[in-house]
Write an enzyme that holds these catalytic residues in place. Structure first.
Site, PDB file in Angstrom:
ATOM      1  N   HIS B 128      -2.826  -3.824  -6.445  1.00  0.00           N
ATOM      2  CA  HIS B 128      -3.168  -2.392  -6.486  1.00  0.00           C
ATOM      3  C   HIS B 128      -2.553  -1.648  -5.294  1.00  0.00           C
ATOM      4  O   HIS B 128      -1.920  -0.592  -5.464  1.00  0.00           O
ATOM      5  CB  HIS B 128      -4.693  -2.247  -6.491  1.00  0.00           C
ATOM      6  N   GLU B 129      -2.735  -2.183  -4.114  1.00  0.00           N
ATOM      7  CA  GLU B 129      -2.267  -1.459  -2.915  1.00  0.00           C
ATOM      8  C   GLU B 129      -0.735  -1.374  -2.862  1.00  0.00           C
ATOM      9  O   GLU B 129      -0.178  -0.393  -2.349  1.00  0.00           O
ATOM     10  CB  GLU B 129      -2.819  -2.103  -1.643  1.00  0.00           C
ATOM     11  N   HIS B 132       0.314   1.724  -4.393  1.00  0.00           N
ATOM     12  CA  HIS B 132       0.270   2.890  -3.492  1.00  0.00           C
ATOM     13  C   HIS B 132       1.483   2.908  -2.567  1.00  0.00           C
ATOM     14  O   HIS B 132       2.081   3.954  -2.321  1.00  0.00           O
ATOM     15  CB  HIS B 132      -0.999   2.857  -2.628  1.00  0.00           C
ATOM     16  N   HIS B 138      -3.944   7.025  -7.977  1.00  0.00           N
ATOM     17  CA  HIS B 138      -4.884   6.360  -8.893  1.00  0.00           C
ATOM     18  C   HIS B 138      -4.711   6.813 -10.337  1.00  0.00           C
ATOM     19  O   HIS B 138      -4.367   7.964 -10.608  1.00  0.00           O
ATOM     20  CB  HIS B 138      -6.318   6.616  -8.429  1.00  0.00           C
TER      21      HIS B 138
END
Lengths: 99, 193
Positions: B128-129, B132, B138
Site C-alpha cells: 500500500h505505502e 503512495h 487512497h
C-alpha cells in the site's frame, strides 16, 4: 479505538450532542475532512460542518452515505488504517464530460 | 483510484529505476532484516510488474530515493504515530521518498506463527505505502490495495484493476504486463475465497 468505546455515538446525526464528539472531530480533521479548528468549533455538537465531513468520509470510503455515525461508519473509524490523508487528492475515478 | 494534488510522479528519464534503503537506526528486531528485505522486494516487484519502473535496494540510506524505517510516536515529520493499531504507516508523495511504519505495531510475516490479535501484515502495508510513494492516493474501492484501511490479521497484497489503472495512468504500462494475468489472479483469489 474499540467498537465498544464508540457505541455512544451510534446513529448520532445533525443536532446530536454526545460527550467526546470533539475528539471524533479531531479524527476527521486528521484525515482531511474538517478544517483546522478555531476556538469555537470542535465542540461535542454534531453540526452541519461535521455532517458534511461524515458524508465526504462515507463517500470516499465507499460506505452507505447516510450522514449519520451509523455502524458501518463507526466500524471504519475504529479500523486500523494508513496515516495519509484521504482528501488532499484530486481526480477520483473517471470524470464524465458532456460533448 | 486517486492522486495527490498536482498529480506528482517520479520524473526520471526512461527506463526509470528507483533505489530504496532501510534505516540502520530505525528498524524492528523481532523480524530478521533478511526477512524484511524479502517482503519489501516482493512488494516492490508487484508494482514493477505493471509499470516500466524498477526498484533496487542499496545500502546508502541518505542517498536512496525511497527511505524506509520504523518509528515510534512523534518522529519529527509532523505526522506522529499513535501506538498499537490506529495509524499503521504513512508515506509521502513523489519525489519525497519517506516511507515510515509505526514501530508500535505487531508486524507479522505469517499469521500461522504470529498469534497476536493485533498482528498486522507487513507485506500488505508495504505494498500500500509503495503506491503512495509512486503517487497514488487512497481509493474508495474496498478491494483495492490503495483502500486506506486494513484489518488486523488480514492480508491484501495483490494489485487490483483499480490500482493498476491508477499507477499506469502515471507511468504507462510495463510492456510485459497483460490485464489477463491480473484477471487470472483475481479469479483464482475469488475462487479461493
Amino acid at each position: 479505538t474499540t467498537w465498544h468505546g464508540f457505541t455512544r455515538f451510534l446513529d448520532a446525526g445533525k443536532g446530536s450532542q454526545v460527550s467526546g464528539m470533539s475528539e471524533l472531530k479531531e479524527y476527521f480533521n486528521r484525515f482531511g475532512y474538517l478544517p483546522i479548528p478555531d476556538e469555537n468549533n470542535f465542540t461535542d455538537i454534531f453540526d452541519k460542518q461535521f455532517e458534511s465531513a461524515v458524508i465526504a468520509y462515507q463517500t470516499n470510503l465507499g460506505l452507505p452515505v447516510t450522514g449519520l455515525l451509523d455502524s458501518d461508519t463507526i466500524s471504519m473509524i475504529v479500523s486500523p488504517r494508513c496515516g495519509v490523508s484521504d482528501t488532499k487528492t484530486h481526480g477520483t475515478t473517471f470524470q464524465a464530460t458532456k460533448h | 483510484f486517486s492522486y495527490f494534488y498536482g498529480k506528482p510522479r517520479w520524473g526520471r528519464q526512461a527506463p526509470v529505476m528507483l533505489t530504496y534503503a532501510f534505516s540502520q537506526n530505525n528498524m524492528i528486531d523481532y523480524i530478521s532484516l533478511n526477512d524484511i528485505k524479502k517482503v519489501f522486494k516482493r512488494a516492490f516487484s508487484r508494482w514493477a510488474q505493471v509499470i516500466p519502473v524498477s526498484f533496487k535496494e542499496i545500502e546508502d540510506y541518505p542517498s536512496a530515493d525511497i527511505r524506509i524505517g520504523f518509528y515510534y510516536r512523534d518522529h519529527g515529520d509532523g505526522q506522529p504515530f499513535d501506538g498499537v493499531l490506529g495509524v499503521l504507516a504513512h508515506a509521502f508523495s513523489p519525489e519525497n521518498g519517506r516511507f515510515h511504519l509505526d514501530a508500535s505495531e505487531t508486524w507479522a510475516l505469517d499469521f500461522e506463527t504470529v498469534k497476536s490479535r493485533v498482528a498486522v501484515d507487513l507485506e500488505s502495508v508495504a505494498t500500500h505505502e509503495i503506491g503512495h510513494v509512486l503517487g497514488l492516493a487512497h481509493s474508495s474501492v474496498k478491494e483495492a490495495v490503495m483502500y486506506p484501511s486494513l484489518s488486523p490479521r488480514s492480508k491484501k497484497v495483490d494489485l487490483k484493476i483499480d490500482d493498476v489503472n491508477g499507477v499506469q495512468a502515471l507511468y504507462g504500462s510495463n510492456p510485459n504486463f497483460t490485464f489477463s494475468s491480473l484477471l487470472a489472479s483475481e479469479n483464482s483469489f475469488n475462487k479461493g475465497s
